[in-house]
Write a protein that holds these residues in place. Structure first.
Motif, PDB file in Angstrom:
ATOM      1  N   LEU A  83       4.395  33.404 -64.191  1.00 49.87           N
ATOM      2  CA  LEU A  83       3.719  32.629 -65.389  1.00 49.87           C
ATOM      3  C   LEU A  83       2.004  33.282 -65.278  1.00 49.87           C
ATOM      4  CD1 LEU A  83       4.860  29.137 -65.571  1.00 49.87           C
ATOM      5  CD2 LEU A  83       5.545  31.205 -66.908  1.00 49.87           C
ATOM      6  N   LYS A  84       1.420  33.479 -63.980  1.00 47.74           N
ATOM      7  CA  LYS A  84       0.119  33.907 -63.900  1.00 47.74           C
ATOM      8  C   LYS A  84       0.173  35.438 -64.343  1.00 47.74           C
ATOM      9  CE  LYS A  84      -3.492  34.931 -60.308  1.00 47.74           C
ATOM     10  NZ  LYS A  84      -3.719  34.648 -58.956  1.00 47.74           N
ATOM     11  N   LEU A  85       1.294  36.237 -64.015  1.00 46.47           N
ATOM     12  CA  LEU A  85       1.226  37.533 -64.385  1.00 46.47           C
ATOM     13  C   LEU A  85       1.222  37.632 -65.979  1.00 46.47           C
ATOM     14  CD1 LEU A  85       1.610  40.495 -63.835  1.00 46.47           C
ATOM     15  CD2 LEU A  85       4.049  40.297 -63.624  1.00 46.47           C
ATOM     16  N   LEU A  86       2.030  36.628 -66.454  1.00 46.81           N
ATOM     17  CA  LEU A  86       2.103  36.818 -67.976  1.00 46.81           C
ATOM     18  C   LEU A  86       0.589  36.580 -68.725  1.00 46.81           C
ATOM     19  CD1 LEU A  86       5.442  35.116 -69.057  1.00 46.81           C
ATOM     20  CD2 LEU A  86       5.069  37.543 -68.571  1.00 46.81           C
ATOM     21  N   MET A  87      -0.038  35.741 -68.105  1.00 49.85           N
ATOM     22  CA  MET A  87      -1.303  35.070 -68.449  1.00 49.85           C
ATOM     23  C   MET A  87      -2.373  36.305 -68.398  1.00 49.85           C
ATOM     24  SD  MET A  87      -1.901  31.159 -67.712  1.00 49.85           S
ATOM     25  CE  MET A  87      -0.810  30.984 -66.022  1.00 49.85           C
ATOM     26  N   GLU A  88      -2.318  36.926 -67.052  1.00 46.65           N
ATOM     27  CA  GLU A  88      -3.132  38.164 -67.095  1.00 46.65           C
ATOM     28  C   GLU A  88      -2.930  39.258 -68.064  1.00 46.65           C
ATOM     29  OE1 GLU A  88      -2.271  39.162 -62.972  1.00 46.65           O
ATOM     30  OE2 GLU A  88      -3.552  37.619 -62.291  1.00 46.65           O
ATOM     31  N   LYS A  89      -1.622  39.311 -68.196  1.00 48.27           N
ATOM     32  CA  LYS A  89      -1.566  40.547 -69.440  1.00 48.27           C
ATOM     33  C   LYS A  89      -2.010  40.055 -70.742  1.00 48.27           C
ATOM     34  CE  LYS A  89       0.204  43.864 -68.543  1.00 48.27           C
ATOM     35  NZ  LYS A  89      -0.148  45.114 -68.291  1.00 48.27           N
ATOM     36  N   ALA A  90      -1.576  38.660 -71.098  1.00 47.14           N
ATOM     37  CA  ALA A  90      -2.177  38.268 -72.439  1.00 47.14           C
ATOM     38  C   ALA A  90      -3.802  38.370 -72.487  1.00 47.14           C
ATOM     39  CB  ALA A  90      -1.657  36.756 -72.681  1.00 47.14           C
ATOM     40  N   LYS A  91      -4.387  38.076 -71.227  1.00 48.01           N
ATOM     41  CA  LYS A  91      -6.040  38.095 -71.235  1.00 48.01           C
ATOM     42  C   LYS A  91      -6.241  39.760 -71.411  1.00 48.01           C
ATOM     43  CE  LYS A  91      -6.894  33.934 -68.617  1.00 48.01           C
ATOM     44  NZ  LYS A  91      -7.230  33.477 -67.308  1.00 48.01           N
ATOM     45  N   ALA A  92      -5.519  40.457 -71.087  1.00 51.28           N
ATOM     46  CA  ALA A  92      -5.832  41.818 -71.140  1.00 51.28           C
ATOM     47  C   ALA A  92      -5.636  42.651 -72.505  1.00 51.28           C
ATOM     48  CB  ALA A  92      -4.873  42.793 -69.970  1.00 51.28           C
ATOM     49  N   GLY A  93      -4.989  41.834 -73.418  1.00 49.95           N
ATOM     50  CA  GLY A  93      -4.768  42.004 -74.860  1.00 49.95           C
ATOM     51  C   GLY A  93      -3.356  42.401 -75.156  1.00 49.95           C
ATOM     52  N   ILE A  94      -2.539  42.508 -74.070  1.00 43.63           N
ATOM     53  CA  ILE A  94      -1.063  42.839 -74.299  1.00 43.63           C
ATOM     54  C   ILE A  94      -0.474  41.320 -75.028  1.00 43.63           C
ATOM     55  CG2 ILE A  94       1.343  43.159 -73.237  1.00 43.63           C
ATOM     56  CD1 ILE A  94      -1.144  45.344 -72.972  1.00 43.63           C
ATOM     57  N   GLU A  95       0.352  41.490 -76.288  1.00 46.02           N
ATOM     58  CA  GLU A  95       1.130  40.649 -77.006  1.00 46.02           C
ATOM     59  C   GLU A  95       2.190  40.079 -76.143  1.00 46.02           C
ATOM     60  OE1 GLU A  95       3.069  41.192 -80.923  1.00 46.02           O
ATOM     61  OE2 GLU A  95       0.877  40.886 -81.513  1.00 46.02           O
ATOM     62  N   VAL A  96       2.144  38.919 -75.539  1.00 50.02           N
ATOM     63  CA  VAL A  96       3.133  38.048 -74.754  1.00 50.02           C
ATOM     64  C   VAL A  96       3.598  36.755 -75.390  1.00 50.02           C
ATOM     65  CG1 VAL A  96       3.691  37.094 -72.486  1.00 50.02           C
ATOM     66  CG2 VAL A  96       1.923  38.930 -72.928  1.00 50.02           C
ATOM     67  N   ARG A  97       5.161  37.106 -75.603  1.00 48.99           N
ATOM     68  CA  ARG A  97       5.856  35.844 -76.045  1.00 48.99           C
ATOM     69  C   ARG A  97       6.482  35.254 -75.315  1.00 48.99           C
ATOM     70  NH1 ARG A  97       5.026  39.369 -80.611  1.00 48.99           N
ATOM     71  NH2 ARG A  97       3.916  38.606 -82.201  1.00 48.99           N
ATOM     72  N   LEU A  98       6.729  33.973 -74.891  1.00 50.24           N
ATOM     73  CA  LEU A  98       7.530  33.271 -73.937  1.00 50.24           C
ATOM     74  C   LEU A  98       8.278  32.109 -74.578  1.00 50.24           C
ATOM     75  CD1 LEU A  98       8.421  33.155 -71.167  1.00 50.24           C
ATOM     76  CD2 LEU A  98       6.563  31.665 -70.443  1.00 50.24           C
ATOM     77  N   LEU A  99       9.565  32.361 -74.494  1.00 42.56           N
ATOM     78  CA  LEU A  99      10.550  31.375 -75.050  1.00 42.56           C
ATOM     79  C   LEU A  99      11.620  30.891 -74.183  1.00 42.56           C
ATOM     80  CD1 LEU A  99      11.390  30.088 -77.895  1.00 42.56           C
ATOM     81  CD2 LEU A  99      13.056  31.969 -78.000  1.00 42.56           C
ATOM     82  N   LEU A 100      11.260  29.306 -73.909  1.00 38.21           N
ATOM     83  CA  LEU A 100      12.083  28.803 -72.923  1.00 38.21           C
ATOM     84  C   LEU A 100      12.902  27.747 -73.388  1.00 38.21           C
ATOM     85  CD1 LEU A 100       9.653  28.110 -70.098  1.00 38.21           C
ATOM     86  CD2 LEU A 100      10.873  30.251 -70.481  1.00 38.21           C
ATOM     87  N   ASP A 101      14.272  27.353 -72.996  1.00 40.38           N
ATOM     88  CA  ASP A 101      14.908  26.294 -73.274  1.00 40.38           C
ATOM     89  C   ASP A 101      14.359  25.014 -72.870  1.00 40.38           C
ATOM     90  OD1 ASP A 101      17.850  25.514 -74.224  1.00 40.38           O
ATOM     91  OD2 ASP A 101      17.645  24.365 -72.710  1.00 40.38           O
ATOM     92  N   ARG A 102      14.349  24.270 -73.909  1.00 38.31           N
ATOM     93  CA  ARG A 102      13.567  23.009 -73.597  1.00 38.31           C
ATOM     94  C   ARG A 102      14.164  21.895 -72.695  1.00 38.31           C
ATOM     95  NH1 ARG A 102      10.756  20.211 -72.267  1.00 38.31           N
ATOM     96  NH2 ARG A 102       9.200  18.755 -73.239  1.00 38.31           N
ATOM     97  N   ILE A 103      15.506  22.118 -72.445  1.00 41.83           N
ATOM     98  CA  ILE A 103      16.364  21.160 -71.718  1.00 41.83           C
ATOM     99  C   ILE A 103      16.139  21.870 -70.272  1.00 41.83           C
ATOM    100  CG2 ILE A 103      18.328  19.984 -70.805  1.00 41.83           C
ATOM    101  CD1 ILE A 103      16.732  18.789 -73.204  1.00 41.83           C
ATOM    102  N   GLY A 104      16.457  23.172 -70.204  1.00 40.11           N
ATOM    103  CA  GLY A 104      16.620  23.981 -68.986  1.00 40.11           C
ATOM    104  C   GLY A 104      15.375  23.926 -68.203  1.00 40.11           C
ATOM    105  N   SER A 105      14.213  24.274 -68.814  1.00 40.15           N
ATOM    106  CA  SER A 105      13.183  24.496 -68.261  1.00 40.15           C
ATOM    107  C   SER A 105      12.246  23.312 -68.240  1.00 40.15           C
ATOM    108  CB  SER A 105      12.200  25.654 -68.974  1.00 40.15           C
ATOM    109  OG  SER A 105      12.653  26.893 -68.614  1.00 40.15           O
ATOM    110  N   LYS A 106      11.437  23.055 -66.890  1.00 35.97           N
ATOM    111  CA  LYS A 106      10.509  21.939 -67.107  1.00 35.97           C
ATOM    112  C   LYS A 106       8.931  22.530 -66.463  1.00 35.97           C
ATOM    113  CE  LYS A 106      13.836  18.769 -67.557  1.00 35.97           C
ATOM    114  NZ  LYS A 106      14.895  19.553 -67.779  1.00 35.97           N
ATOM    115  N   VAL A 107       8.454  23.280 -67.431  1.00 36.28           N
ATOM    116  CA  VAL A 107       7.046  23.761 -67.185  1.00 36.28           C
ATOM    117  C   VAL A 107       6.090  22.417 -67.446  1.00 36.28           C
ATOM    118  CG1 VAL A 107       5.556  25.423 -67.907  1.00 36.28           C
ATOM    119  CG2 VAL A 107       7.790  26.007 -67.774  1.00 36.28           C
TER     120      VAL A 107
END
Length: 396
Positions: A83-107
């Motif tokens: 997740l930190k890697l995705l945040m770094e890419k988003a801050k660098a201007g890369i378009e990042v979309r993250l879709l997680l199943d609501r029951i399977g993932s507990k972020v």
């Protein structure tokens, strides 16, 4: 006591009605879908560390966009790095979309806030909804799809978490199959991700040209098959019924239902060599016991059942002769067949199929063959757990 019993009966009746009506209306609107046959370069990953090394490297190199859908992202060290890697890419201007199943993932909520603050476009998939809350609670998005810059895609059995790189001492080494796709097939992974994104957000991105770059052809013929709680059984039945010499099925959860089990018996009776590999130990309650009622008839028909004991076997794979190999997200169980949203890749390249078969043969060497004598030696307690598991097998 009478009032309490009445309340329990009313709750059970409501759950049954909710589930049946939800299923009825879902089947009325769902449609069979499959993408055209494509030619791509396909790489098979069998360990989480090898996959993560490649996957994280491509994310770091991304120049335009990153689209990721997982069923499970854990709250542990490897997930935090991801997740930190995705945040770094988003801050660098890369378009990042993250879709997680609501029951399977507990972020954790604070992590979700941090993702959004960094610029990651985050959304949960398949949030339980009225009027059929119980049915929608069980209808999970089990797909694992990743697309980087529209040119590299991934799908298969791995999620994100420490257990997938063998760091859970209870499960040990994690055996799974995951695909990297480069070439024509990536456009279909992209389309499917965008379909799921639209379903979750109502944001349509299908006409965004930058998401669909020109792709080269590759050497391996394949086809992607998404299923939405229906029609997977048709695809699996066709593989079983068309088998002439050999059928190998690998699944962490083997709860095929009567129809599918009978087709496997029919295949064995007409001379097909049917082999099934499942884990020795389970990672969820009751799933192991729910398999046992199917085992004896299969063994009596001449099928071979291997129980993998070198860690946990989580691969979802079918090999039919030298004609078709299926690797994807769907287990060989009722939940994948009738509830989950899945995506599978049918591969028609004989050389690739041979590599997958050789890998499975090595997995057989790390497994024990189940015998009828072992089945008949089960205790009354074990048989009782199997009876209970059979009652709830459609929801396991």
């Amino acid at each position: 006591m009478e009032i309490f019993s009445l309340i329990i009966i009313m709750i059970l009746a409501w759950l049954a009605i909710d589930f049946k009506l939800g299923r009825f209306f879902h089947l009325k609107k769902v449609r069979k879908r499959e993408y055209p046959k494509r030619h791509s370069q396909i790489t098979l990953f069998k360990t989480g560390q090898d996959l993560y090394n490649d996957f994280f490297y491509e994310i770091k190199k991304a120049k335009k966009h990153i689209h990721i859908l997982f069923y499970i992202v854990k709250d542990d060290k490897i997930s935090h790095s991801f997740l930190k890697l995705l945040m770094e890419k988003a801050k660098a201007g890369i378009e990042v979309r993250l879709l997680l199943d609501r029951i399977g993932s507990k972020v954790p909520k604070q992590t979700v806030r941090a993702l959004k603050k960094s610029g990651v476009k985050f959304q949960y998939s398949h949030i339980p909804r009225f009027p059929f809350i119980f049915y929608s609670l069980n209808m999970r998005n089990h797909r694992k799809i990743s697309v980087v810059d529209g040119s590299i895609g991934y799908l298969g059995g791995f999620n994100i978490g420490k257990e997938y790189i063998g760091q859970d001492p209870k499960l040990g080494d994690w055996r799974d199959y995951h695909l990297r796709i480069e070439g024509e097939g990536v456009q279909d992974l992209q389309t499917q991700f965008l379909n799921d994104w639209f379903h979750a957000t109502n944001e349509s991105l299908h006409d965004e040209e930058g998401l669909f770059p020109e792709l080269t052809t590759g050497p391996i013929l394949h086809k992607l098959i998404p299923t939405d709680g229906a029609y997977l059984r048709h695809a699996f039945l066709e593989l079983i019924q068309n088998a002439k010499q050999e059928l190998i099925i690998g699944s962490p959860y083997f709860i095929p239902g009567k129809e599918m089990a009978q087709e496997l018996i029919n295949a064995a009776n007409r001379g097909v060599n049917v082999s099934i590999i499942v884990p020795m130990n389970a990672d969820h309650a009751f799933v192991k016991e729910a398999s046992f009622p199917y085992f004896k008839p299969l063994l009596e028909a001449g099928c071979t059942i291997y129980r993998y004991n070198n860690g946990f076997f989580h691969a979802k794979v079918i090999v039919m002769d030298s004609d078709v190999c299926d690797i994807g997200t769907a287990n060989f169980d009722k939940r994948s067949l009738h509830l989950n949203h899945e995506i599978n890749c049918f591969i028609y390249d004989q050389a690739f199929i041979a590599r997958v078969k050789n890998s499975l043969l090595k997995d057989f060497e790390k497994a024990e063959v189940l015998t009828i004598e072992e089945l008949e030696d089960r205790s009354l307690f074990q048989r009782g757990k199997e009876s209970l598991s059979s009652l709830i097998s459609g929801l396991l």
